[in-house]
Scaffold this motif. Structure first.
Motif, PDB file in Angstrom:
ATOM      1  N   GLY A  78       0.651  -1.425   0.101  1.00  0.00           N
ATOM      2  CA  GLY A  78       0.154  -0.026  -0.425  1.00  0.00           C
ATOM      3  C   GLY A  78       1.157   1.600   0.028  1.00  0.00           C
ATOM      4  N   LEU A  79       0.019   1.890   0.237  1.00  0.00           N
ATOM      5  CA  LEU A  79       0.882   3.903  -0.371  1.00  0.00           C
ATOM      6  C   LEU A  79       0.863   4.091   1.487  1.00  0.00           C
ATOM      7  CD1 LEU A  79      -1.637   4.926  -3.207  1.00  0.00           C
ATOM      8  CD2 LEU A  79       1.190   4.409  -3.441  1.00  0.00           C
ATOM      9  N   VAL A  80       1.664   5.179   1.707  1.00  0.00           N
ATOM     10  CA  VAL A  80       2.262   6.046   2.476  1.00  0.00           C
ATOM     11  C   VAL A  80       2.576   7.033   2.357  1.00  0.00           C
ATOM     12  CG1 VAL A  80       4.180   4.905   2.655  1.00  0.00           C
ATOM     13  CG2 VAL A  80       3.438   5.229   5.071  1.00  0.00           C
ATOM     14  N   TYR A  81       3.129   7.850   1.595  1.00  0.00           N
ATOM     15  CA  TYR A  81       3.821   8.661   1.813  1.00  0.00           C
ATOM     16  C   TYR A  81       4.111   9.190  -0.027  1.00  0.00           C
ATOM     17  CZ  TYR A  81       6.993  12.840   2.564  1.00  0.00           C
ATOM     18  OH  TYR A  81       7.131  14.481   3.548  1.00  0.00           O
ATOM     19  N   SER A  82       4.034  10.423  -0.355  1.00  0.00           N
ATOM     20  CA  SER A  82       4.054  10.730  -1.491  1.00  0.00           C
ATOM     21  C   SER A  82       5.275  11.018  -2.036  1.00  0.00           C
ATOM     22  CB  SER A  82       2.660  11.799  -2.128  1.00  0.00           C
ATOM     23  OG  SER A  82       1.797  10.879  -1.958  1.00  0.00           O
ATOM     24  N   ARG A  83       7.018  11.063  -1.425  1.00  0.00           N
ATOM     25  CA  ARG A  83       7.707  10.792  -1.577  1.00  0.00           C
ATOM     26  C   ARG A  83       8.166   9.312  -2.249  1.00  0.00           C
ATOM     27  NH1 ARG A  83      11.032  11.635   2.319  1.00  0.00           N
ATOM     28  NH2 ARG A  83      12.373   9.848   2.586  1.00  0.00           N
ATOM     29  N   PHE A  84       7.470   8.188  -1.948  1.00  0.00           N
ATOM     30  CA  PHE A  84       8.032   7.075  -2.387  1.00  0.00           C
ATOM     31  C   PHE A  84       6.835   6.628  -3.337  1.00  0.00           C
ATOM     32  CE2 PHE A  84       7.710   6.176   2.443  1.00  0.00           C
ATOM     33  CZ  PHE A  84       8.979   7.425   2.942  1.00  0.00           C
ATOM     34  N   ASN A  85       5.568   6.585  -3.646  1.00  0.00           N
ATOM     35  CA  ASN A  85       4.854   6.366  -4.507  1.00  0.00           C
ATOM     36  C   ASN A  85       3.423   7.151  -4.687  1.00  0.00           C
ATOM     37  OD1 ASN A  85       4.546   5.136  -7.003  1.00  0.00           O
ATOM     38  ND2 ASN A  85       4.856   3.489  -6.683  1.00  0.00           N
ATOM     39  N   GLY A  86       2.760   6.745  -5.464  1.00  0.00           N
ATOM     40  CA  GLY A  86       1.158   7.355  -5.381  1.00  0.00           C
ATOM     41  C   GLY A  86       0.310   6.459  -6.096  1.00  0.00           C
ATOM     42  N   PRO A  87      -0.814   6.652  -6.467  1.00  0.00           N
ATOM     43  CA  PRO A  87      -2.035   5.652  -7.405  1.00  0.00           C
ATOM     44  C   PRO A  87      -1.963   5.916  -8.837  1.00  0.00           C
ATOM     45  CG  PRO A  87      -3.071   6.938  -5.567  1.00  0.00           C
ATOM     46  CD  PRO A  87      -2.596   7.430  -4.986  1.00  0.00           C
ATOM     47  N   ASN A  88      -1.867   7.676  -8.841  1.00  0.00           N
ATOM     48  CA  ASN A  88      -1.262   7.954 -10.793  1.00  0.00           C
ATOM     49  C   ASN A  88       0.425   7.025 -10.800  1.00  0.00           C
ATOM     50  OD1 ASN A  88      -2.741  10.297  -9.170  1.00  0.00           O
ATOM     51  ND2 ASN A  88      -3.904   9.574 -10.757  1.00  0.00           N
ATOM     52  N   GLN A  89       1.419   7.432 -10.047  1.00  0.00           N
ATOM     53  CA  GLN A  89       2.787   6.633 -10.506  1.00  0.00           C
ATOM     54  C   GLN A  89       2.013   5.384 -10.274  1.00  0.00           C
ATOM     55  OE1 GLN A  89       2.364   9.060  -8.140  1.00  0.00           O
ATOM     56  NE2 GLN A  89       3.317  10.563  -7.531  1.00  0.00           N
ATOM     57  N   GLU A  90       1.230   4.738  -9.282  1.00  0.00           N
ATOM     58  CA  GLU A  90       1.156   3.129  -9.045  1.00  0.00           C
ATOM     59  C   GLU A  90       1.235   2.621 -10.239  1.00  0.00           C
ATOM     60  OE1 GLU A  90       0.351   1.494  -5.819  1.00  0.00           O
ATOM     61  OE2 GLU A  90       1.774   1.329  -5.365  1.00  0.00           O
ATOM     62  N   ILE A  91      -0.074   3.274 -11.035  1.00  0.00           N
ATOM     63  CA  ILE A  91      -0.578   2.769 -12.398  1.00  0.00           C
ATOM     64  C   ILE A  91       0.187   2.643 -13.326  1.00  0.00           C
ATOM     65  CG2 ILE A  91      -2.854   3.097 -14.280  1.00  0.00           C
ATOM     66  CD1 ILE A  91      -4.306   4.594 -11.169  1.00  0.00           C
ATOM     67  N   LEU A  92       0.622   4.185 -13.619  1.00  0.00           N
ATOM     68  CA  LEU A  92       2.036   4.725 -15.325  1.00  0.00           C
ATOM     69  C   LEU A  92       2.822   3.599 -14.718  1.00  0.00           C
ATOM     70  CD1 LEU A  92       2.896   6.504 -17.132  1.00  0.00           C
ATOM     71  CD2 LEU A  92       4.223   7.506 -14.915  1.00  0.00           C
ATOM     72  N   GLU A  93       3.294   3.059 -13.827  1.00  0.00           N
ATOM     73  CA  GLU A  93       4.436   1.856 -13.774  1.00  0.00           C
ATOM     74  C   GLU A  93       3.972   0.170 -13.906  1.00  0.00           C
ATOM     75  OE1 GLU A  93       5.860   2.354  -9.120  1.00  0.00           O
ATOM     76  OE2 GLU A  93       7.267   4.572 -10.394  1.00  0.00           O
ATOM     77  N   ALA A  94       2.821   0.388 -13.928  1.00  0.00           N
ATOM     78  CA  ALA A  94       1.741  -0.894 -14.387  1.00  0.00           C
ATOM     79  C   ALA A  94       1.775  -0.778 -15.913  1.00  0.00           C
ATOM     80  CB  ALA A  94       0.193  -1.193 -13.476  1.00  0.00           C
ATOM     81  N   ARG A  95       1.279   0.116 -16.537  1.00  0.00           N
ATOM     82  CA  ARG A  95       1.524   0.080 -17.494  1.00  0.00           C
ATOM     83  C   ARG A  95       2.211   0.167 -18.439  1.00  0.00           C
ATOM     84  NH1 ARG A  95      -4.453   3.695 -17.956  1.00  0.00           N
ATOM     85  NH2 ARG A  95      -5.568   2.295 -15.946  1.00  0.00           N
ATOM     86  N   LEU A  96       3.229   1.045 -17.949  1.00  0.00           N
ATOM     87  CA  LEU A  96       4.866   1.013 -18.762  1.00  0.00           C
ATOM     88  C   LEU A  96       5.152  -0.718 -18.530  1.00  0.00           C
ATOM     89  CD1 LEU A  96       6.145   4.356 -17.275  1.00  0.00           C
ATOM     90  CD2 LEU A  96       6.183   3.751 -19.685  1.00  0.00           C
TER      91      LEU A  96
END
Ligand code: PLP
Length: 432
Positions: A78-96
């Motif tokens: 899961g997510l805890v702090y936005s320096r580590f990750n966020g929902p938009n970035q995780e979706i992007l990473e999954a698609r890349l």
């Protein structure tokens, strides 16, 4: 309570096949990694502008920190702090990850952040980086000028090197590492090289690496010019693929971002350093990249077709000396690498105008559709003069070695109407 956004819950598993029919990346770009039910049914992912994420309860908070500190196997959830990750970035990473067939992807605030964090994460004092040359100037500078201050040295080889040259480079690198008390930590490639367009034989690099060093030394490759559509280096022996997403993936010349994809074992140390340093793409940029990915295949297809038509016109023009275009390779060994590694010739190429700087400047200043700018891979056609712009500070002898002559113009073809582009190039050449 209504079922509102809960970033700490995982989205429904994406459907990647219908029976035994595998869905293609272009289909998966519309849905993978995002479950509307977690966001009020919103068809498109909202932009998550938040610096931190609420735990559902204290025990969940403890579980998270047990995961990241290694007290519990399995890593963080899961997510805890936005320096580590966020929902938009995780979706992007999954698609890349889908495009390159990678296990994991990390997104960054620029291509250079991706490259610098990758190198810093994998290299220690005494280590050697083996890299193809030339590299993107900032990448080459980071290795030669910044990493050298921390005791990391390098050996480079020309992009088109064959197996025998590669074997000798690996042997020299191994000896250099031993003399420095380190290891060969990374093989870093860029293909095609800019502006020479020389392709690296990734399969030969892999074989030379396996023979000299074993699989502990990863091969990373900057695939910005041909990826994700026209080359999939992980299929040819690379362990990590690097992108400036600023170029074809973003594709609209309106953002700066980067990524690194590969197996989890290579990505984990890079993720840990990104967690420490920051440098993750921001949520707005990640969201724009999700929009870009929906059309990346359409845009790259069209740009590639346009480039083929424009190059056919330019190659036959009396004021053009020659072209550096992957669709018209004259060296059989380079053609063999192309046939094994590439499914398209791209839309970025070099045109050598008869004459020198004055002729090129007249040509560039007469263009009406093509804009005069550095960068590439956008919807619009761009043209530049490397000798006086991007490569101005390169010493003369190196310029000569790289074939960066005063009559070289770099062109990145966009998705305009191809006949309009040809009309523009025709009238601009007439004025030369
Ligand atoms: C543009 C570019 C980079 C750097 O990417 P940024 O997003 O500008 O930081 C790296 N490699 C290649 C091949 C590029 O074209």
């Amino acid at each position: 309570m209504t079922d509102t956004t809960s970033p700490n819950r995982k989205p429904k598993a994406a459907i990647t096949a219908i029976g035994d029919h595998q869905l293609k990346p272009s289909t998966l770009m519309m849905g993978a990694g995002y479950d509307p039910a977690l966001s009020e049914g919103s068809l498109k992912p909202p932009i998550f502008l938040t610096s931190t994420f609420a735990f559902e309860n204290a025990a969940a908070g403890k579980r998270h920190f047990e995961g990241i500190t290694g007290k519990r196997p399995g890593g963080s959830e899961g997510l805890v702090y936005s320096r580590f990750n966020g929902p938009n970035q995780e979706i992007l990473e999954a698609r890349l990850s889908i495009w390159d067939g990678a296990e994991e992807t990390l997104c960054f605030s620029s291509g250079m952040t991706a490259i610098c964090v990758l190198m810093l994460a994998l290299c220690s004092a005494g280590d050697v980086i083996v890299h193809s040359g030339p590299l993107y100037a900032a990448s080459e500078g980071f290795v030669a000028k910044t990493l050298s201050r921390f005791g990391v040295t390098y050996i480079d080889f020309p992009a088109g090197a064959d197996r025998a040259e590669l074997d000798s480079v690996m042997a020299r690198a191994k000896a250099q590492a031993e003399s420095q008390g380190g290891k060969v930590a990374l093989i870093y490639l860029e293909s095609p090289a800019n502006p020479t367009n020389a392709l690296v034989d990734v399969e030969a690099v892999r074989d030379a690496r396996d023979a000299a060093l074993g699989a502990d030394c990863p091969i990373a490759i900057d695939n910005t010019f041909l990826g994700p559509l026209w080359s999939r280096p992980l299929d040819h022996g690379a362990d990590m693929v690097v992108y400036s997403l600023t170029k074809y993936v973003g594709g609209h010349s309106d953002l700066v971002a980067g990524s690194v994809s590969g197996a989890k074992k290579w990505i984990t140390p890079i993720r840990m350093l990104r967690n420490t340093m920051g440098g993750i793409a921001d949520p707005n940029t990640a969201w724009m990249l999700l929009r870009s990915l929906e059309t990346v295949e359409l845009r790259m297809d069209r740009a590639g077709q346009n480039a083929a038509k424009v190059c056919e016109f330019l190659a036959a023009h009396p004021k053009v000396e020659k072209l550096g275009y992957l669709g018209m390779i004259d060296d059989p060994r380079q053609q063999d690498i192309f046939d094994r590694h590439c499914t398209g010739a791209g839309s970025t190429f070099s045109v050598f105008i008869k004459g020198g700087e004055a002729e090129c400047f007249r040509f560039l200043d007469a263009l009406t559709i093509a804009k005069l700018a550095v960068s590439l891979g956008g919807t619009e056609t761009l043209a530049s003069h490397p000798a006086s712009m991007t490569h101005l500070s390169v010493p003369d002898e190196r310029k000569t070695a790289l074939g960066i002559t005063d009559n070289l113009v770099r062109i990145s073809i966009g998705i305009e109407d191809p006949d309009d582009l040809i009309a523009d190039f025709r009238q601009a050449l007439e004025g030369v």
